[in-house]
Design a protein around this motif. Sequence first.
Motif, PDB file in Angstrom:
ATOM      1  N   UNK A   1       0.811  -1.216   0.000  1.00 54.80           N
ATOM      2  CA  UNK A   1       0.000   0.000   0.000  1.00 54.80           C
ATOM      3  C   UNK A   1       0.846   1.270   0.000  1.00 54.80           C
ATOM      4  N   UNK A   2       2.109   1.156   0.410  1.00 50.92           N
ATOM      5  CA  UNK A   2       2.979   2.320   0.458  1.00 50.92           C
ATOM      6  C   UNK A   2       3.202   2.910  -0.930  1.00 50.92           C
ATOM      7  N   UNK A   3       3.066   2.102  -1.993  1.00 54.61           N
ATOM      8  CA  UNK A   3       3.319   2.616  -3.346  1.00 54.61           C
ATOM      9  C   UNK A   3       2.226   3.581  -3.796  1.00 54.61           C
ATOM     10  N   UNK A   4       1.095   3.621  -3.085  1.00 56.38           N
ATOM     11  CA  UNK A   4       0.031   4.557  -3.442  1.00 56.38           C
ATOM     12  C   UNK A   4       0.248   5.937  -2.818  1.00 56.38           C
ATOM     13  N   UNK A   5       1.246   6.068  -1.963  1.00 57.35           N
ATOM     14  CA  UNK A   5       1.540   7.365  -1.362  1.00 57.35           C
ATOM     15  C   UNK A   5       1.968   8.348  -2.452  1.00 57.35           C
ATOM     16  N   UNK A   6       1.427   9.566  -2.453  1.00 57.07           N
ATOM     17  CA  UNK A   6       1.781  10.541  -3.504  1.00 57.07           C
ATOM     18  C   UNK A   6       3.275  10.805  -3.618  1.00 57.07           C
ATOM     19  N   UNK A   7       3.995  10.812  -2.483  1.00 54.85           N
ATOM     20  CA  UNK A   7       5.430  11.047  -2.536  1.00 54.85           C
ATOM     21  C   UNK A   7       6.150   9.912  -3.265  1.00 54.85           C
ATOM     22  N   UNK A   8       5.735   8.674  -2.984  1.00 55.20           N
ATOM     23  CA  UNK A   8       6.348   7.526  -3.651  1.00 55.20           C
ATOM     24  C   UNK A   8       6.037   7.556  -5.138  1.00 55.20           C
ATOM     25  N   UNK A   9       4.797   7.861  -5.480  1.00 52.67           N
ATOM     26  CA  UNK A   9       4.412   7.916  -6.890  1.00 52.67           C
ATOM     27  C   UNK A   9       5.144   9.038  -7.619  1.00 52.67           C
ATOM     28  N   UNK A  10       5.319  10.172  -6.953  1.00 58.08           N
ATOM     29  CA  UNK A  10       6.043  11.273  -7.587  1.00 58.08           C
ATOM     30  C   UNK A  10       7.491  10.887  -7.858  1.00 58.08           C
ATOM     31  N   UNK A  11       8.137  10.278  -6.852  1.00 65.39           N
ATOM     32  CA  UNK A  11       9.535   9.867  -7.021  1.00 65.39           C
ATOM     33  C   UNK A  11       9.666   8.822  -8.126  1.00 65.39           C
ATOM     34  N   UNK A  12       8.743   7.837  -8.128  1.00 62.38           N
ATOM     35  CA  UNK A  12       8.803   6.789  -9.150  1.00 62.38           C
ATOM     36  C   UNK A  12       8.553   7.368 -10.538  1.00 62.38           C
ATOM     37  N   UNK A  13       7.582   8.280 -10.651  1.00 63.42           N
ATOM     38  CA  UNK A  13       7.290   8.891 -11.942  1.00 63.42           C
ATOM     39  C   UNK A  13       8.448   9.733 -12.449  1.00 63.42           C
ATOM     40  N   UNK A  14       9.071  10.492 -11.546  1.00 57.18           N
ATOM     41  CA  UNK A  14      10.211  11.325 -11.938  1.00 57.18           C
ATOM     42  C   UNK A  14      11.380  10.464 -12.405  1.00 57.18           C
ATOM     43  N   UNK A  15      11.687   9.417 -11.644  1.00 52.99           N
ATOM     44  CA  UNK A  15      12.800   8.552 -12.012  1.00 52.99           C
ATOM     45  C   UNK A  15      12.505   7.765 -13.287  1.00 52.99           C
ATOM     46  N   UNK A  16      11.229   7.452 -13.504  1.00 53.16           N
ATOM     47  CA  UNK A  16      10.881   6.770 -14.752  1.00 53.16           C
ATOM     48  C   UNK A  16      11.131   7.683 -15.955  1.00 53.16           C
ATOM     49  N   UNK A  17      10.828   8.966 -15.814  1.00 52.43           N
ATOM     50  CA  UNK A  17      11.096   9.916 -16.898  1.00 52.43           C
ATOM     51  C   UNK A  17      12.590   9.992 -17.196  1.00 52.43           C
ATOM     52  N   UNK A  18      13.410  10.010 -16.140  1.00 52.30           N
ATOM     53  CA  UNK A  18      14.856  10.030 -16.340  1.00 52.30           C
ATOM     54  C   UNK A  18      15.308   8.742 -17.021  1.00 52.30           C
ATOM     55  N   UNK A  19      14.805   7.606 -16.542  1.00 53.14           N
ATOM     56  CA  UNK A  19      15.205   6.319 -17.111  1.00 53.14           C
ATOM     57  C   UNK A  19      14.719   6.171 -18.547  1.00 53.14           C
ATOM     58  N   UNK A  20      13.580   6.770 -18.876  1.00 52.96           N
ATOM     59  CA  UNK A  20      13.032   6.652 -20.223  1.00 52.96           C
ATOM     60  C   UNK A  20      14.042   7.144 -21.253  1.00 52.96           C
ATOM     61  N   UNK A  21      14.728   8.245 -20.953  1.00 54.33           N
ATOM     62  CA  UNK A  21      15.699   8.801 -21.895  1.00 54.33           C
ATOM     63  C   UNK A  21      17.070   8.144 -21.730  1.00 54.33           C
ATOM     64  N   UNK A  22      17.482   7.878 -20.494  1.00 55.40           N
ATOM     65  CA  UNK A  22      18.785   7.245 -20.275  1.00 55.40           C
ATOM     66  C   UNK A  22      18.820   5.850 -20.883  1.00 55.40           C
ATOM     67  N   UNK A  23      17.695   5.144 -20.815  1.00 55.92           N
ATOM     68  CA  UNK A  23      17.630   3.767 -21.292  1.00 55.92           C
ATOM     69  C   UNK A  23      17.653   3.674 -22.808  1.00 55.92           C
ATOM     70  N   UNK A  24      17.475   4.786 -23.484  1.00 57.92           N
ATOM     71  CA  UNK A  24      17.435   4.785 -24.946  1.00 57.92           C
ATOM     72  C   UNK A  24      18.665   5.423 -25.560  1.00 57.92           C
ATOM     73  N   UNK A  25      19.664   5.703 -24.735  1.00 58.41           N
ATOM     74  CA  UNK A  25      20.916   6.278 -25.212  1.00 58.41           C
ATOM     75  C   UNK A  25      21.999   5.210 -25.145  1.00 58.41           C
ATOM     76  N   UNK A  26      22.517   4.764 -26.301  1.00 58.22           N
ATOM     77  CA  UNK A  26      23.555   3.721 -26.284  1.00 58.22           C
ATOM     78  C   UNK A  26      24.745   4.115 -25.423  1.00 58.22           C
ATOM     79  N   UNK A  27      25.186   3.211 -24.595  1.00 61.17           N
ATOM     80  CA  UNK A  27      26.301   3.467 -23.683  1.00 61.17           C
ATOM     81  C   UNK A  27      25.815   3.970 -22.340  1.00 61.17           C
TER      82      UNK A  27
END
Length: 218
Positions: free
Chosen positions: A44-70
């Motif tokens: 249930x902790x994953x429904x906390x707005x702070x956790x969701x914000x952190x996960x969403x922000x890091x997913x945005x960073x990973x979305x671009x980092x994961x698509x850059x070779x190297x």
Amino acid sequence: MEVVQIIALSMGVAWASGINLYATVFMLGMLGSSGHIVLPPGLEVVTDPLVMFAAGLMYCVEFFADKTPGVDSGWDTIHTFIRIPAGAVLAMGAVGETSQAAELMAFLLGGGLAAGVHATKAGSRVLINTSPEPFSNWATSLGEDAVVIGGLWAALFHPVIFLVALLVFIIVMIWLLPKIWRGLATVFAKLRNLFRRPQPALPPAGNGDAEQADKSPR
């Protein structure tokens, strides 16, 4: 929750964490907070707005980092210390308020599954990055995002189908990991030879003595 659902959710979050931890946490948080699913108390902790914000922000960073070779390989290396323990903790939380033995079992199995999936993903990316064009990298990354979302959806709403697919995935992963390891060994050997300084050629043994003998007075 039924036993099959608990197992599917526990192994599902561990499997998905090995590929994309932040998408996993954000998706669980969205479905739980919107009322589409009822999460066990341990998640249930994953429904906390702070956790969701952190996960969403890091997913945005990973979305671009994961698509850059190297960059993606460096990102995967760092996340070896994040995805695996997080997958184990999420798997343990997914079993709910059961016995300590069940929680420990979920922790161990979840951590092992997350480690295997992460190793397969990271090793495959290194091999894909040897290709000079970036399109295979982009397609692989987008495919991984889609697989995580689809796999979690199946684990939540079609647990039997997910568990069958997971078993097939584990068999393929066991078969694939040694091949990835051999491919990585070949890549690293080529890189080592590329950056190794060439040794100066030495004259054949004995030539100097022969020349001195020819120059000596007779």
